[in-house]
Design a protein around this motif. Structure first.
Motif, short mmCIF file in Angstrom:
data_model
loop_
_atom_site.label_atom_id
_atom_site.label_comp_id
_atom_site.label_asym_id
_atom_site.label_seq_id
_atom_site.Cartn_x
_atom_site.Cartn_y
_atom_site.Cartn_z
N LEU B 239 0.79 -1.20 0.07
CA LEU B 239 0.01 -0.26 -0.05
C LEU B 239 0.83 1.25 0.07
O LEU B 239 0.51 2.17 -0.64
N ASP B 242 2.47 1.54 -3.48
CA ASP B 242 1.41 2.07 -4.34
C ASP B 242 1.11 3.61 -4.23
O ASP B 242 1.11 4.27 -5.11
N TYR B 243 1.13 3.97 -3.06
CA TYR B 243 0.86 5.38 -2.64
C TYR B 243 1.97 6.21 -3.18
O TYR B 243 1.63 7.43 -4.02
N THR B 246 1.94 6.61 -6.91
CA THR B 246 0.90 7.35 -7.45
C THR B 246 1.11 8.61 -7.31
O THR B 246 1.04 9.62 -8.15
N LEU B 247 1.86 8.90 -5.94
CA LEU B 247 2.08 10.56 -5.88
C LEU B 247 3.14 11.11 -6.70
O LEU B 247 3.00 12.21 -7.51
N GLN B 249 3.87 10.25 -9.69
CA GLN B 249 3.34 10.49 -11.13
C GLN B 249 2.28 11.43 -11.13
O GLN B 249 2.34 12.35 -12.15
N LEU B 250 1.71 11.78 -10.00
CA LEU B 250 0.39 12.97 -9.92
C LEU B 250 1.37 14.18 -9.83
O LEU B 250 0.90 15.00 -10.58
N GLU B 251 2.40 14.04 -9.34
CA GLU B 251 2.98 15.46 -8.77
C GLU B 251 3.22 16.50 -10.13
O GLU B 251 2.97 17.53 -10.12
N THR B 268 3.85 17.25 1.45
CA THR B 268 3.01 16.39 2.56
C THR B 268 1.68 15.87 1.78
O THR B 268 1.39 16.69 0.89
N SER B 269 1.54 14.65 1.97
CA SER B 269 0.21 14.17 1.42
C SER B 269 -0.43 13.35 2.38
O SER B 269 0.14 12.31 2.85
N ILE B 270 -1.60 13.17 2.41
CA ILE B 270 -2.36 12.13 3.23
C ILE B 270 -3.53 11.63 2.47
O ILE B 270 -4.15 12.22 1.78
N VAL B 271 -3.73 10.28 2.60
CA VAL B 271 -4.86 9.72 2.05
C VAL B 271 -5.41 8.95 2.95
O VAL B 271 -4.93 8.27 4.18
N ARG B 272 -6.95 8.88 3.07
CA ARG B 272 -7.85 8.22 3.84
C ARG B 272 -8.10 7.05 3.23
O ARG B 272 -8.74 6.94 2.11
N LEU B 273 -8.15 5.96 4.04
CA LEU B 273 -8.80 4.46 3.25
C LEU B 273 -9.73 3.96 4.34
O LEU B 273 -9.53 3.84 5.70
N ILE B 282 -2.64 7.06 5.36
CA ILE B 282 -1.54 6.85 4.99
C ILE B 282 -0.77 8.46 4.83
O ILE B 282 -1.43 9.16 4.02
#
Lengths: 337, 336
Positions: B239, B242-243, B246-247, B249-251, B268-273, B282
């Motif tokens: 996980l 993967d995060y 993803t980040l 590539q998104l940035e 800083t990045s936060i993801v809620r699952l 995460i």
């Protein structure tokens, strides 16, 4: 619709069933017509008819089943396989195959004109990943040929591949034409973007993560999304770049919507592998802040801000405040259809 | 919390000086995926593109200047130990690729000969066997095939009189299409690098912030260099990986071209699952230009303690930065 093995079912499985592209090789051929009801935006039901491509099926679609198949069609998606081999030896076998494909295509168009003249026609030149060099040239050549064959029917062409974001781009445009009040949504998103001080606001559908509507500080983007006549070929990204480049404050990557769809969807998939569901994310980097949050029951909203004085919590508050309005807009949009 | 910074220095003083460049050899049969693995992990090649890679005609050395400086030697299949041109004592790891679909006889015999050659000169060398291209066989059979190869190899090695307890040998089942390859390389790199100070920093940070699990990632390669001392759940690592993936590539998609922010504005990045039972968060915090920490914690804890976590993070970041600087000056290997 399209020739056998051109990738219709693969495409459907990637977009609507959340399968990774690598699993599509295991799909079998579609027998006859596979009907699929997909709930899109909750209440808008897309009725996908995945038509098997073997010749015997194709013949019956055009002859005996013509009235059933082509009645009440909103969108016809015809899938052509880009054949990379055409550059090499144009063997007689290939040529014949191709001719037959094109003739089926013409018959389909004719039938469509008869039973659902209002329908939009999208032509996907699929499996673009097989072309290694001169992708745009090959695609352009193909498009020219197809336009010539369409007898003046307005078609929209896309070069697609399940391995990259191009498929999301094509489908985003396709569903965009099906959403009745897309313009209104775009207008509200623009208002919302202004309220947040955001550079850009993008709305995604929940399950497919296709782009439904976008805001823009200019009006260019929304009209672009709607522009889908013969001239607006999707694989030609130049038109998008130019129009946003001048008005939008920052020249961002032109493929960002599709890429975002693709990336978030891939991430959602890996979350579900560990029995978790993606909910929301906030991303802050040196140059921008992005908030991706649920908006309504079946949409997500992405707010991108290029101003480090705007707090992410403020954006989230705005999203929460805007929820009921968009919920309402959406129910209007669905009942209208 | 100020003890964090001390922990960093204390942990570091205990370390031996890092050698200039750890040398890692990539060996294996033709088309077993050596170059593919190197390109995807270290050069950001999209996995799909590995299909088009040409075979490597001669040894290619690539240097990497992360906080652990190391050198990858991508060797063609025909390379013999004598052809390397350096004494084996200088090699820290030998990564051997076996294509999972291959007939195993040839690669296994070759590997056994290789092990014998190496052990004669350098018994401390780490052998890492990557059973590669796992994606090519269905999931149900993967583990089984992996076990077969593993058993065959162990048997063969014992047959030639090698005591497996004295050899540092590890097996990994890998694929360029998911996190497994990165996980394998994480272990390979970690074995060459005393990550003790990072781990003790992480332990303190996690304990004081009620974080379940945290990894320190090398941002460029997505390899993790350290984790806290609680056991690693492979799903957590997957996980986190993967995060990060993803980040990164998104940035670039939303970063305006030609504009950079202030140098100390760390991402800083936060993801809620959500899941049926608990929801988790995460968090991704950049620590310096090379490193980022990815933490997994219950969403509720995060909501209640966000201020404390942010406060701890400041000291944690400082500790790691200081540690890395010391490492750089002590190891004279950082060149940026």
């Amino acid at each position: 619709m399209g020739k056998s093995g051109s990738g219709k079912t693969s495409m459907r499985s990637v977009i609507f069933s959340n399968n990774p592209a690598s699993l599509t090789s295991r799909l079998g051929a579609t027998n006859d017509v596979e009907q699929n009801h997909v709930r899109f935006l909750g209440d808008l039901i897309l009725n996908l008819w995945d038509c098997g491509g073997q010749e015997s099926f194709m013949d019956s679609y055009i002859s005996s089943q013509q009235s059933t198949i082509f009645q009440h069609v909103a969108v016809l998606i015809y899938v052509f396989e880009v054949d990379s081999a055409s550059n090499l030896a144009g063997s007689a076998e290939k040529d014949k195959d191709r001719e037959r494909d094109v003739s089926y295509y013409r018959s389909c168009l004719a039938a469509l004109a008869r039973y659902s003249p209002e329908a939009r026609v999208f032509v996907l030149v699929h499996k673009m990943d097989l072309v290694r060099e001169h992708r745009t040239e090959v695609f352009q050549k193909r498009v020219k040929e197809l336009e010539r064959e369409s007898d003046g029917v307005a078609i929209t062409t896309f070069g697609t591949s399940i391995w990259d974001e191009s498929l999301y781009k094509a489908w985003s445009r396709i569903v965009h034409t099906l959403i009745p009040n897309a313009k209104v949504l775009a207008k509200h998103l623009t208002t919302f973007a202004e309220a947040c001080g955001a550079t850009e606001v993008v709305m995604f559908e929940r399950t497919t993560f296709l782009v439904i509507a976008t805001s823009s500080t200019s009006t260019a983007t929304s009209s672009e999304l709607l522009a889908s006549t013969n001239g607006a070929q999707a694989a030609e990204p130049a038109d998008i770049r130019n129009s946003t480049g001048s008005t939008s404050p920052n020249s961002l990557d032109p493929t960002r919507y599709e890429r975002t769809s693709e990336l978030i969807k891939a991430f959602k998939l890996s979350c579900s592998r560990s029995q978790r569901q993606f909910q929301a994310t906030v991303m802050q980097t040196a140059t921008f802040t992005a908030v991706l949050e649920e908006l309504t029951r079946n949409t997500y909203i992405l707010v991108v801000v290029h101003d480090d004085e705007i707090e992410t919590d403020a954006i989230r508050m705005n999203i929460i405040a805007a929820r009921s309005k968009f919920e309402q807009l959406q129910s209007v949009s669905v009942t209208a259809s | 919390m100020s003890s964090l910074a001390h922990a960093a220095t204390a942990g570091l003083n205990g370390d031996a000086k890092t050698p200039a460049y750890s040398k890692i050899l990539l060996l294996g049969q033709r088309r077993s995926g050596k170059t593919s693995a190197k390109e995807t992990v270290f050069m950001n090649l999209p996995p799909k593109q590995t299909f088009y890679l040409e075979s490597t005609p001669r040894i290619t050395k690539t240097r990497f200047e992360s906080i652990v400086p190391f050198e990858l030697w991508d060797c063609p299949a025909s390379t013999s130990v004598a052809a390397l041109g350096v004494p084996l004592t200088e090699i820290s790891s030998l990564v051997y690729f076996i294509d999972v679909q291959d007939t195993y006889n040839v690669p296994i015999t070759k590997f056994v000969a290789l092990v014998l050659d190496c052990l004669r000169e350098n018994p401390d060398i780490h052998f890492e066997v990557l059973v590669h291209k796992a994606e090519s066989i269905p999931e149900e059979y993967r583990i089984e095939n992996f076990r077969i190869i593993q058993n065959r190899l162990s048997d063969e090695l014992e047959d030639v009189g090698i005591d497996l307890r004295e050899v540092q040998l590890n097996y990994h089942l890998t694929s360029v299409y998911d996190h497994s390859l990165w996980e394998a390389f994480s272990h390979i790199i970690q074995r060459n690098f005393g990550a003790d100070f990072l781990e003790s920093c992480l332990n303190l940070f996690c304990a004081n912030s009620q974080i379940q699990k945290a990894f320190i990632f090398d941002i460029a390669t997505r390899i993790y260099l350290a984790t806290d001392s609680s056991p690693v759940d492979p799903a957590d690592y997957a996980l986190a990986w993967d995060y990060v993936n993803t980040l990164r590539q998104l940035e670039p998609l939303y970063s305006p071209k030609g504009r950079t922010g202030p140098a100390d504005a760390w991402g800083t990045s936060i993801v809620r699952l959500n899941s049926s039972t608990t929801s988790i968060v995460i968090a991704y915090w950049q620590l310096n230009t090379h490193l980022a920490v990815v933490a997994i914690l219950p969403a509720e804890t995060y909501r209640e303690r966000v201020a404390l976590i942010d406060y701890n993070l400041v000291y944690f970041r400082e500790g790691v930065q200081e540690g890395c600087e010391l490492l750089a000056s002590g190891g004279d290997a950082m060149r940026d």
